[in-house]
Scaffold this active site. Sequence first.
Site, PDB file in Angstrom:
ATOM      1  N   LEU A 237       7.445   2.223 -22.599  1.00  0.00           N
ATOM      2  CA  LEU A 237       7.666   1.963 -24.060  1.00  0.00           C
ATOM      3  C   LEU A 237       7.627   3.028 -24.727  1.00  0.00           C
ATOM      4  O   LEU A 237       8.760   2.821 -26.105  1.00  0.00           O
ATOM      5  CB  LEU A 237       6.902   0.516 -24.294  1.00  0.00           C
TER       6      LEU A 237
ATOM      7  N   GLN B 120       5.466   7.192 -25.734  1.00  0.00           N
ATOM      8  CA  GLN B 120       4.971   8.584 -25.360  1.00  0.00           C
ATOM      9  C   GLN B 120       3.941   9.584 -26.247  1.00  0.00           C
ATOM     10  O   GLN B 120       4.651   9.317 -27.267  1.00  0.00           O
ATOM     11  CB  GLN B 120       6.009   9.416 -24.793  1.00  0.00           C
ATOM     12  N   GLY B 121       3.464   9.185 -26.588  1.00  0.00           N
ATOM     13  CA  GLY B 121       2.462   9.888 -27.089  1.00  0.00           C
ATOM     14  C   GLY B 121       1.989  11.706 -27.123  1.00  0.00           C
ATOM     15  O   GLY B 121       2.205  11.796 -25.854  1.00  0.00           O
TER      16      GLY B 121
ATOM     17  N   PHE C 213      -1.188  11.938 -26.086  1.00  0.00           N
ATOM     18  CA  PHE C 213      -2.357  11.902 -24.603  1.00  0.00           C
ATOM     19  C   PHE C 213      -2.311  10.760 -24.122  1.00  0.00           C
ATOM     20  O   PHE C 213      -2.808  10.798 -22.830  1.00  0.00           O
ATOM     21  CB  PHE C 213      -4.184  11.585 -25.831  1.00  0.00           C
TER      22      PHE C 213
ATOM     23  N   THR D 156       2.856   4.638 -23.726  1.00  0.00           N
ATOM     24  CA  THR D 156       2.579   3.039 -23.692  1.00  0.00           C
ATOM     25  C   THR D 156       3.703   2.823 -22.208  1.00  0.00           C
ATOM     26  O   THR D 156       5.222   2.810 -22.339  1.00  0.00           O
ATOM     27  CB  THR D 156       3.040   2.751 -25.458  1.00  0.00           C
TER      28      THR D 156
ATOM     29  N   ASP E 279      -2.363   9.078 -40.472  1.00  0.00           N
ATOM     30  CA  ASP E 279      -1.214   9.133 -39.778  1.00  0.00           C
ATOM     31  C   ASP E 279      -0.564   7.996 -40.032  1.00  0.00           C
ATOM     32  O   ASP E 279       0.396   7.801 -39.064  1.00  0.00           O
ATOM     33  CB  ASP E 279      -1.444   9.392 -38.386  1.00  0.00           C
TER      34      ASP E 279
END
Length: 303
Positions: A143, A145-146, A148, A151, A261
């Site tokens: 779903l 990408q970050g 670290f 998802t 953030d």
Amino acid sequence: MGNTCIGPKLGNNGFLQSVTAAVWKTRQPEHLPLPNKGDSNSHKSQENSSLGSSKADANGGTQSTPPPHLKISGDTEYGGKPVDAQKEGNNEKNSNVNKPVEGVKENKPSHVKQVSSLGLRIDSVLGRKTGNLKEIYSLGRKLGQGQFGTTFLCVDKVHGKELACKTIAKRKLNTEEDVEDVRREIHIMHHLAGHPSVVQIVEAYEDAVEVHVVMELCAGGELFDRILQRGHYSEKKAAELARVIVGVVEACHSMGVMHRDLKPENFLFVNQDEDSPLKTIDFGLSVFFKPGNNFKIARLRAE
């Protein structure tokens, strides 16, 4: 009458042989080695030929033997250093080549195993034992990408309910600060649980290589994408969205949490409906604070 040639008689082989015999002088027999006289006689003949060549050099002739090798006392070579000293100097230079240079990072061979990250070396990131995620949920498509974590779609095996699972690779948690950030994120999500505009956490799991955070699914997409699709909002609709965002900030601050953030990408719609609820996500950079703490804009750390 006839002409009479004065000189040596022509031989049977012709005119050239006769002229050569008249011009070329034969060697004196005293300088030729005597055959079949033994080693002593051959040695004497070699000495006589050396003396003869020396006399020829003195008279301006060409030397036929090389000069003797000249040795300098002390067995020194070029530069005035003894041979042994020069060898020792070369050995020292070779040894210095293999020594590591200060301030330069030495490249490690590829077969040497590097030290693993802190997230893999500690006993537990969460500090407690958890169940097995894959026994309860099934992971589906990606779903988001970050930095670290990634998802994935998560489905409850018993009830079939769709959720979201944020998976964090423990190998990326290199420092104690990285580990503490994960723990604090989960703590803050539990701390804010129940607010209608904050994504709800279900549970956190941990295995040997990853940490999994299961939360409610927001399938409506990001606020940022919705703004791009619509092009513009009416004043009334924009005010409603702004009221939700400001309400989340007020609720976080009243509970001692600073999000740090806030951006359209971190606000998700629950579904695709026009009037879908809007919720805040991603508390990875959030911190707790107390009244009276001072924060710097550059670092955003409590003093």
